[in-house]
Write an enzyme that holds these catalytic residues in place. Structure first.
Site, PDB file in Angstrom:
ATOM      1  N   ASP A   7      99.255  18.617  21.025  1.00  0.00           N
ATOM      2  CA  ASP A   7      97.336  18.467  21.545  1.00  0.00           C
ATOM      3  C   ASP A   7      97.218  16.976  21.729  1.00  0.00           C
ATOM      4  O   ASP A   7      96.488  16.475  22.984  1.00  0.00           O
ATOM      5  CB  ASP A   7      96.914  19.455  21.494  1.00  0.00           C
ATOM      6  CG  ASP A   7      97.169  20.476  22.939  1.00  0.00           C
ATOM      7  OD1 ASP A   7      98.148  20.999  21.956  1.00  0.00           O
ATOM      8  OD2 ASP A   7      96.915  20.593  23.790  1.00  0.00           O
ATOM      9  N   GLY A  51      99.304  23.592  28.528  1.00  0.00           N
ATOM     10  CA  GLY A  51      99.987  22.634  27.532  1.00  0.00           C
ATOM     11  C   GLY A  51      99.110  20.839  28.040  1.00  0.00           C
ATOM     12  O   GLY A  51      98.624  21.226  29.368  1.00  0.00           O
TER      13      GLY A  51
HETATM   14  O1  MRU Z   1      96.478  26.351  24.924  1.00  0.00           O
HETATM   15  P1  MRU Z   1      97.122  25.682  24.734  1.00  0.00           P
HETATM   16  O2  MRU Z   1      98.311  26.879  25.682  1.00  0.00           O
HETATM   17  O3  MRU Z   1      97.193  24.340  26.506  1.00  0.00           O
HETATM   18  O4  MRU Z   1      97.942  25.002  24.005  1.00  0.00           O
HETATM   19  C1  MRU Z   1      99.184  24.377  24.724  1.00  0.00           C
HETATM   20  C2  MRU Z   1     100.122  23.779  23.822  1.00  0.00           C
HETATM   21  O5  MRU Z   1      99.861  23.193  22.092  1.00  0.00           O
HETATM   22  C3  MRU Z   1     101.227  22.921  23.035  1.00  0.00           C
HETATM   23  O6  MRU Z   1     101.901  22.773  22.001  1.00  0.00           O
HETATM   24  C4  MRU Z   1     101.098  21.480  23.330  1.00  0.00           C
HETATM   25  O7  MRU Z   1     100.285  21.060  24.466  1.00  0.00           O
HETATM   26  C5  MRU Z   1     101.795  20.772  23.996  1.00  0.00           C
HETATM   27  S1  MRU Z   1     102.350  21.409  25.255  1.00  0.00           S
HETATM   28  C6  MRU Z   1     104.160  20.050  25.615  1.00  0.00           C
END
Ligand code: MRU
Length: 328
Positions: free
Chosen positions: A215, A45
């Site tokens: 992200d 995240g």
């Molecule tokens: O691969 P991840 O689990 O790190 O991806 C996370 C996401 O795509 C979330 O939607 C994003 O980081 C926003 S978290 C508040």
């Protein structure tokens, strides 16, 4: 639920790979522990990996290690979420001062931003909502409370959530394992669906709005988020459903204009072909596994930040909000 906390010499974080079956907390002290935690997604995240890197640098500073080298190693762990680079840069700017306090401030400010975002986002809705979310943009993905789930939590407090459609989010199952877990713990009604079911429920008018995290958001409002997000946004446009993105300002990359320039992480084939060590596809086949996709700004109804709700034209509203003073 805070996914990470400072211990005095490092950080303790919940191993999100094992949720929801087991809650195992892991101590990170050496720089390598932090690198592994981010790269292998014990913590994930966008805001949460920024906080984790900040604690990694704070721990390195206590040991008197070379901070430039430590920063370079942490920056090489995952490429897409800009919060990671934002947090590292902020820590390097604070060198010479108390880096532990700086990392704790990054964490606390993130929680405050999530709560502010939650209220701004909740103000967008009237009456009971059937919301759909993808991946996990909750407490586990942030310092606490969440971005997209922060808005949902604030709406639930106002008794405005009928239920939340939770996409399972293949191949890493952040929806099924983490978002369903968080919402269920908070007693917010969940309807878990496979990723390919969203369009069906939109067509049947059972989705009032989609809300996701981000992200990286470019200066013109293009958004990188978990793979599958752009498909949802395109479906929303077709069916006339609002598509909202919730993210703190640390996710906005003012140096980047176009979403085409966002680096998309490619993760291992094993994540697609296996589930917890069990093969779900024939051996030896070709696999692609991009972890993120880009939703271009014409598909986005509004971007919810701690500085308020931004509307199109995003190049303009983002520029104005960037110039404004931090409001939390
Ligand atoms: O691969 P991840 O689990 O790190 O991806 C996370 C996401 O795509 C979330 O939607 C994003 O980081 C926003 S978290 C508040």
């Amino acid at each position: 639920m805070r996914p990470i906390e400072w211990t005095g010499r490092g950080a303790r974080l919940i191993d999100q790979r094992l949720l929801p079956d087991r809650e195992v907390w892991v101590d990170c002290d050496a720089l390598e522990d932090f690198e592994i935690a981010i790269r292998d997604m014990l913590i994930r995240g966008a805001p949460a990996i920024g906080i984790c890197a900040a604690y990694g640098l704070a721990a390195a500073s206590l040991r008197g290690e070379d901070l430039d080298q430590a920063a370079a190693r942490l920056a090489a762990t995952r490429p897409t979420a800009v919060n990671l680079f934002w947090a590292i840069e902020r820590m390097l700017k604070a060198r010479g001062g108390d880096l532990v306090q700086e990392a704790i401030a990054i964490h606390e400010e993130d929680v405050a931003m999530c709560k502010a975002m939650g209220e701004h986002g909740a103000d967008l809705f009237q009456g009971k909502q059937r919301l759909l979310t993808h991946c996990n943009a909750g407490a586990l993905a942030t310092g606490d409370y969440g971005t997209a789930l922060g808005v949902i939590r604030s709406l639930a407090r106002r008794e405005q959530v009928e239920w939340v459609w939770v996409d399972e989010t293949r191949p890493y199952w952040q929806g099924a394992r983490l978002t369903a877990y968080e919402l269920h713990q908070d007693k917010i009604p969940v309807r878990l669906i496979c990723d390919n079911m969203a369009g069906h429920f939109m067509q049947r008018k059972q989705v009032d709005a989609v809300i996701t995290g981000a992200d990286r958001i470019t200066a013109q409002g293009d958004v990188a988020n978990k793979i599958g997000t752009s498909t949802l946004a395109v479906l929303c446009k077709e069916y006339g459903i609002p598509f909202y993105v919730a993210a703190p300002w640390s996710t906005v990359d003012m140096q980047m204009q176009s979403g085409w320039d966002i680096p998309i992480e490619e993760r291992s084939a094993q994540e697609v072909t296996h589930f917890r060590g069990q093969a779900v596809a024939p051996e030896g086949i070709g696999v692609a596994n991009p972890a993120f996709d880009v939703t271009f700004h014409p598909y986005i109804t509004a971007i919810i930040t701690e500085r308020g709700v931004l509307r199109p034209p995003f190049a303009e509203s983002i520029r104005i909000a960037d110039a404004a003073q931090q409001t939390v």
